[in-house]
Design a protein around this motif. Structure first.
Motif, PDB file in Angstrom:
ATOM      1  N   GLY A 115       0.813  -1.221   0.000  1.00 52.26           N
ATOM      2  CA  GLY A 115       0.000   0.000   0.000  1.00 52.26           C
ATOM      3  C   GLY A 115       0.841   1.263   0.000  1.00 52.26           C
ATOM      4  O   GLY A 115       0.442   2.279  -0.581  1.00 52.26           O
TER       5      GLY A 115
ATOM      6  N   GLY B 286      -6.107  -8.044  -3.602  1.00 49.53           N
ATOM      7  CA  GLY B 286      -7.317  -8.761  -3.972  1.00 49.53           C
ATOM      8  C   GLY B 286      -7.697  -8.523  -5.420  1.00 49.53           C
ATOM      9  O   GLY B 286      -8.101  -9.449  -6.131  1.00 49.53           O
ATOM     10  N   ALA B 287      -7.542  -7.272  -5.880  1.00 49.02           N
ATOM     11  CA  ALA B 287      -7.875  -6.941  -7.267  1.00 49.02           C
ATOM     12  C   ALA B 287      -6.938  -7.637  -8.254  1.00 49.02           C
ATOM     13  O   ALA B 287      -7.339  -7.940  -9.385  1.00 49.02           O
TER      14      ALA B 287
ATOM     15  N   HIS C 224      -4.053  -6.634   5.342  1.00 46.22           N
ATOM     16  CA  HIS C 224      -5.006  -5.694   5.930  1.00 46.22           C
ATOM     17  C   HIS C 224      -4.819  -5.571   7.441  1.00 46.22           C
ATOM     18  O   HIS C 224      -5.034  -4.490   8.010  1.00 46.22           O
TER      19      HIS C 224
ATOM     20  N   GLN D  68      -7.321 -14.654  -0.746  1.00 38.52           N
ATOM     21  CA  GLN D  68      -7.931 -13.835   0.297  1.00 38.52           C
ATOM     22  C   GLN D  68      -7.074 -13.817   1.560  1.00 38.52           C
ATOM     23  O   GLN D  68      -7.007 -12.799   2.256  1.00 38.52           O
TER      24      GLN D  68
ATOM     25  N   ALA E 194      -4.431 -11.142   1.317  1.00 42.29           N
ATOM     26  CA  ALA E 194      -5.029  -9.818   1.483  1.00 42.29           C
ATOM     27  C   ALA E 194      -5.414  -9.586   2.945  1.00 42.29           C
ATOM     28  O   ALA E 194      -5.229  -8.477   3.476  1.00 42.29           O
ATOM     29  N   TYR E 195      -5.935 -10.615   3.603  1.00 47.22           N
ATOM     30  CA  TYR E 195      -6.315 -10.504   5.022  1.00 47.22           C
ATOM     31  C   TYR E 195      -5.102 -10.150   5.878  1.00 47.22           C
ATOM     32  O   TYR E 195      -5.166  -9.251   6.731  1.00 47.22           O
TER      33      TYR E 195
ATOM     34  N   ARG F 144      -5.197  -1.149   4.249  1.00 48.31           N
ATOM     35  CA  ARG F 144      -6.425  -1.398   3.482  1.00 48.31           C
ATOM     36  C   ARG F 144      -6.169  -1.225   1.998  1.00 48.31           C
ATOM     37  O   ARG F 144      -6.643  -2.027   1.174  1.00 48.31           O
ATOM     38  N   ILE F 145      -5.434  -0.178   1.633  1.00 50.72           N
ATOM     39  CA  ILE F 145      -5.116   0.058   0.220  1.00 50.72           C
ATOM     40  C   ILE F 145      -4.374  -1.152  -0.348  1.00 50.72           C
ATOM     41  O   ILE F 145      -4.692  -1.639  -1.442  1.00 50.72           O
TER      42      ILE F 145
ATOM     43  N   ALA G 104      -4.343  -4.285   0.789  1.00 54.86           N
ATOM     44  CA  ALA G 104      -5.199  -5.474   0.743  1.00 54.86           C
ATOM     45  C   ALA G 104      -6.154  -5.419  -0.445  1.00 54.86           C
ATOM     46  O   ALA G 104      -6.350  -6.420  -1.152  1.00 54.86           O
ATOM     47  N   ASP G 105      -6.748  -4.251  -0.688  1.00 55.26           N
ATOM     48  CA  ASP G 105      -7.656  -4.107  -1.832  1.00 55.26           C
ATOM     49  C   ASP G 105      -6.907  -4.317  -3.147  1.00 55.26           C
ATOM     50  O   ASP G 105      -7.423  -4.953  -4.079  1.00 55.26           O
ATOM     51  N   PHE G 106      -5.706  -3.787  -3.221  1.00 55.70           N
ATOM     52  CA  PHE G 106      -4.889  -3.912  -4.430  1.00 55.70           C
ATOM     53  C   PHE G 106      -4.544  -5.379  -4.696  1.00 55.70           C
ATOM     54  O   PHE G 106      -4.680  -5.870  -5.821  1.00 55.70           O
TER      55      PHE G 106
END
Length: 216
Positions: A92, A122-123, A135, A128, A131-132, A115-116, A118-120
């Motif tokens: 992130g 995941g995308a 995060h 998961q 990403a978890y 969060r940024i 983790a979202d990246f």
């Protein structure tokens, strides 16, 4: 389980068929391989273009810290998934640099980078669980500050500064919620590897050392 396996599972799930009952077609396999290649190139490009930046006030670069954290997890015998999460936990910050954002949190990095990141991830199609862990790695610091006497006082200067922008020590309710999560012990181990990854004298290695498990 990393990119190829996670993306193959998603391809099968999209077709509403149990993975064990429907092997990947050649077309599906080709699509998965193309996405894996694009996602891996995207990640390594971020490290190559922005990873030499200072790591939030610590005496090293983001790349050096990330690789050292991953190596600490590898040395401890963690799974490929956990090792990759350690490598990518601060992605992130790289996203913030790529976007041209000035460092926030008192000059110590990208706010809400966990969060940024983790979202990246995941995308990009990463599992998961990776990403978890990304995060929640900041939450591990907040948890330990709340539950371990003297932990907050032992934080580095930069980590103390960012803590104030990350919510400070967890509340009792937050601690209870973390304790109820069966994945939380791994999050706490990841924090230990994060702390170990701040040696300015460690031998230089590269994120590409982890390319094979990333593509698996």
């Amino acid at each position: 389980r990393s990119l190829s396996t996670a993306l193959a599972h998603r391809s099968l799930s999209t077709a509403f068929v149990q993975p064990a009952l429907r092997p990947l077609s050649a077309e599906d396999a080709s699509d998965v391989e193309a996405v894996v290649d694009a996602s891996a190139r995207r990640l390594f490009s971020l490290f190559e273009r922005h990873g030499s930046s200072d790591y939030i006030g610590e005496p090293m670069s983001i790349t050096e810290h990330s690789v050292q954290t991953a190596n600490a997890a590898l040395k401890a015998g963690e799974t490929d998934m956990a090792v990759l999460a350690c490598l990518l936990h601060d992605v992130g910050h790289l996203c913030g640099l790529e976007a041209g954002h000035a460092p926030g949190m008192g000059g110590c990095g990208t706010p809400d980078h966990e969060r940024i990141g983790a979202d990246f991830l995941g995308a990009l199609g990463l599992p998961q669980d990776i990403a978890y862990l990304c995060h929640h790695h900041v939450g591990a610091k907040r948890y330990l500050c709340a539950t371990v006497p003297g932990y907050e006082e032992r934080l580095s200067e930069a980590s103390s500064v960012t803590l104030q922008h990350q919510g400070g020590p967890m509340s009792p309710a937050e601690v209870a919620a973390a304790d109820a999560d069966p994945r939380w012990p791994l999050v706490l181990r990841m924090r230990r590897y994060d702390e170990a990854g701040k040696d300015p004298h460690a031998a230089a290695t590269s994120p590409r050392d982890f390319e094979a498990p990333l593509r698996a």
